[in-house]
Design a protein around this motif. Structure first.
Motif, PDB file in Angstrom:
ATOM      1  N   GLN A  56     -19.109  39.453  -8.903  1.00  0.00           N
ATOM      2  CA  GLN A  56     -18.881  38.513  -7.802  1.00  0.00           C
ATOM      3  C   GLN A  56     -18.325  37.191  -8.311  1.00  0.00           C
ATOM      4  OE1 GLN A  56     -21.890  38.304  -4.746  1.00  0.00           O
ATOM      5  NE2 GLN A  56     -21.435  36.154  -4.318  1.00  0.00           N
ATOM      6  N   THR A  95     -15.129  42.557 -12.611  1.00  0.00           N
ATOM      7  CA  THR A  95     -15.228  42.871 -11.181  1.00  0.00           C
ATOM      8  C   THR A  95     -16.475  42.281 -10.543  1.00  0.00           C
ATOM      9  OG1 THR A  95     -16.333  44.983 -11.683  1.00  0.00           O
ATOM     10  CG2 THR A  95     -13.929  45.026 -11.447  1.00  0.00           C
ATOM     11  N   GLN A 142     -14.732  37.681  -9.025  1.00  0.00           N
ATOM     12  CA  GLN A 142     -13.992  37.798  -7.772  1.00  0.00           C
ATOM     13  C   GLN A 142     -13.735  36.433  -7.149  1.00  0.00           C
ATOM     14  OE1 GLN A 142     -12.818  40.786  -5.964  1.00  0.00           O
ATOM     15  NE2 GLN A 142     -12.888  41.240  -8.144  1.00  0.00           N
ATOM     16  N   ALA A 158     -10.076  39.315  -2.671  1.00  0.00           N
ATOM     17  CA  ALA A 158     -11.333  39.741  -3.278  1.00  0.00           C
ATOM     18  C   ALA A 158     -11.748  41.119  -2.784  1.00  0.00           C
ATOM     19  CB  ALA A 158     -12.433  38.724  -2.970  1.00  0.00           C
ATOM     20  N   THR A 159     -12.448  41.851  -3.634  1.00  0.00           N
ATOM     21  CA  THR A 159     -12.932  43.191  -3.285  1.00  0.00           C
ATOM     22  C   THR A 159     -14.379  43.171  -2.809  1.00  0.00           C
ATOM     23  OG1 THR A 159     -13.656  43.627  -5.551  1.00  0.00           O
ATOM     24  CG2 THR A 159     -11.390  44.240  -4.978  1.00  0.00           C
ATOM     25  N   ASN A 179      -8.948  43.769  -7.823  1.00  0.00           N
ATOM     26  CA  ASN A 179      -8.547  42.972  -6.662  1.00  0.00           C
ATOM     27  C   ASN A 179      -7.936  43.910  -5.642  1.00  0.00           C
ATOM     28  OD1 ASN A 179      -6.123  42.583  -8.829  1.00  0.00           O
ATOM     29  ND2 ASN A 179      -5.280  42.647  -6.762  1.00  0.00           N
TER      30      ASN A 179
END
Length: 423
Positions: A335, A333, A338, A349-350, A156
């Motif tokens: 989607q 990690t 996230q 979110a990354t 994150n």
């Protein structure tokens, strides 16, 4: 095992998210997982989960439901960043830890510590279902790379936001001059609070104040620090609680971390607060202030650039299950993960795709602002000696904020240079 380039667990989950994803995995039942993953428990060393609903543990639960041969477990270390670093560094030689949930500023140290061998191993990009450069936002991914290698994946991200009272006629955007002008209003102890206790949070807050004052912090490849003392002095003037005149900064702020400053804002003592995005969701989710009355608030950009925060998942060099550990990192990690971390957890979110989702934008109007804050955030110095640099900096700043010293030392750049060089 992959289906047209996608991990097997994404194929099983389909296009479901959140509770639907959990339900789908329950209906599908436990999946054995790829045979090539080493069997055995996976231990994640992490700081405390500050999300509104414990989303990190929920993600681990989803993994465990479909990976009976590789159950994962989170081991929590002290909440404050400084304590986390000490605990994780001390446990780095332990073969019982498989994954570290690292502050983004620690990648260089764990990849190539000043003494001894590396503590984490590079990510095997040939095994990833997606190319990191296209999957993740540029700034969070940048914190995962050091010296030409990818050492982690972004779990994150984080960027500071300015929280403000919406019932006091305050209108963004806000400058420091606007914050100072608001000081002295009836019913408020001060205009502003932040994380000004002597820990990593103070390093973050002072760097943001320096950038808001037009200042700089330059670090050369040899560790030489360059800065403009006039701007740093102005930043200190803004952050130091006043002994005379209308109070701008709440005096107790010099003892506050993220929780303490949030408490002062929720209790109606200040008009403005600098904090991370998780504070937004915590206050909206019904986290009760001491006063019992909720304050109306919204968020805006900081007066200047934010420091880029967040955590990255890295694989321990000592793990006996590197392939299984990387599979778990990729799962956490992804989607889908996230989306769960952001909604309803509140972690930034990354992946840009989360912010682009129309449902997210409608449900969380501050999402575009948060994305902009992340994309314009600045990194802290990248160095194996960063922790020593930060400790030296917040020690010197604390001396000024608490009145023990009238100003920062005139050789500040030299002192910070020595810290970055490990001296």
């Amino acid at each position: 095992m992959r289906f047209r380039g996608r991990p097997w667990w994404l194929f099983a989950a389909g296009n479901l998210t959140g509770a639907a994803l959990a339900a789908s995995m329950f209906l599908i039942g436990p999946l054995a997982g790829p045979a090539e993953l080493e069997a055995g428990e996976l231990v994640i060393l992490s700081g405390q989960d500050d999300s509104a609903g414990g989303q990190r543990q929920q993600l681990v639960n989803l993994w465990n439901d479909s990976h009976p041969r590789n159950p994962a477990r989170i081991v929590t270390v002290p909440q404050a960043a400084d304590g986390q670093w000490v605990e994780m560094a001390n446990r780095a030689e332990d073969t019982g830890t498989d994954i570290f949930n690292l502050d983004v500023a620690w990648t260089a140290y764990f990849a190539k510590p000043p003494q001894g061998r590396r503590l984490i191993r590079p990510i095997d990009e040939s095994l990833l279902a997606e190319k990191p450069d296209t999957a993740f936002m540029a700034k969070p991914l940048q914190t995962c790379r050091y010296d030409g290698e990818l050492w982690a994946l972004p779990f994150n991200t984080d960027a500071g936001l300015l929280y403000y009272r919406t019932d006091q006629g305050l209108k963004p955007p806000f400058t420091w001059a606007a914050i100072e002008k608001a000081a002295g209003r009836d019913g408020f102890a001060a205009a502003y609070t932040g994380q000004l206790a002597g820990y990593e949070g103070l390093t973050v807050n002072v760097l943001e104040a320096v950038w808001a004052a037009g200042g700089r912090l330059d670090v050369a490849t040899d560790g030489r620090v360059g800065l403009d003392l006039a701007a740093w002095d102005e930043a200190m003037r803004r952050l130091t609680p006043r002994r005379q005149g209308p109070p701008v900064v709440l005096p107790e702020s010099t003892t506050f971390d993220e929780t303490g400053s949030r408490g002062a804002f929720q209790d109606g003592r200040v008009l403005f607060m600098r904090n991370w995005p998780v504070a937004y969701r915590a206050m909206r989710a019904g986290d009760q202030p001491q006063s019992g009355a909720r304050v109306p608030f919204d968020v805006a950009k900081l007066p200047g650039h934010s420091v880029l925060g967040g955590q990255n998942l890295a694989i321990s060099e000592r793990t006996r299950k590197p392939r299984a550990a990387q599979a778990l990192v990729e799962f956490l990690t992804s989607q889908r993960s996230q989306q769960i971390l952001f909604d309803p957890g509140g972690f930034a979110a990354t992946r840009a795709a989360v912010y682009d989702d129309e449902t997210v934008k409608q449900k969380y109007p501050y999402a575009p602002l948060l994305r902009e804050a992340v994309e314009t955030a600045r990194l802290r110095p990248v160095s194996p000696n960063y922790v020593a640099f930060s400790q030296r900096l917040h020690q010197l700043v604390s001396e000024v904020l608490t009145g023990r010293q009238p100003q920062l030392p005139r050789d500040l750049a030299d002192q910070l240079t020595q810290a970055l060089r490990g001296r």
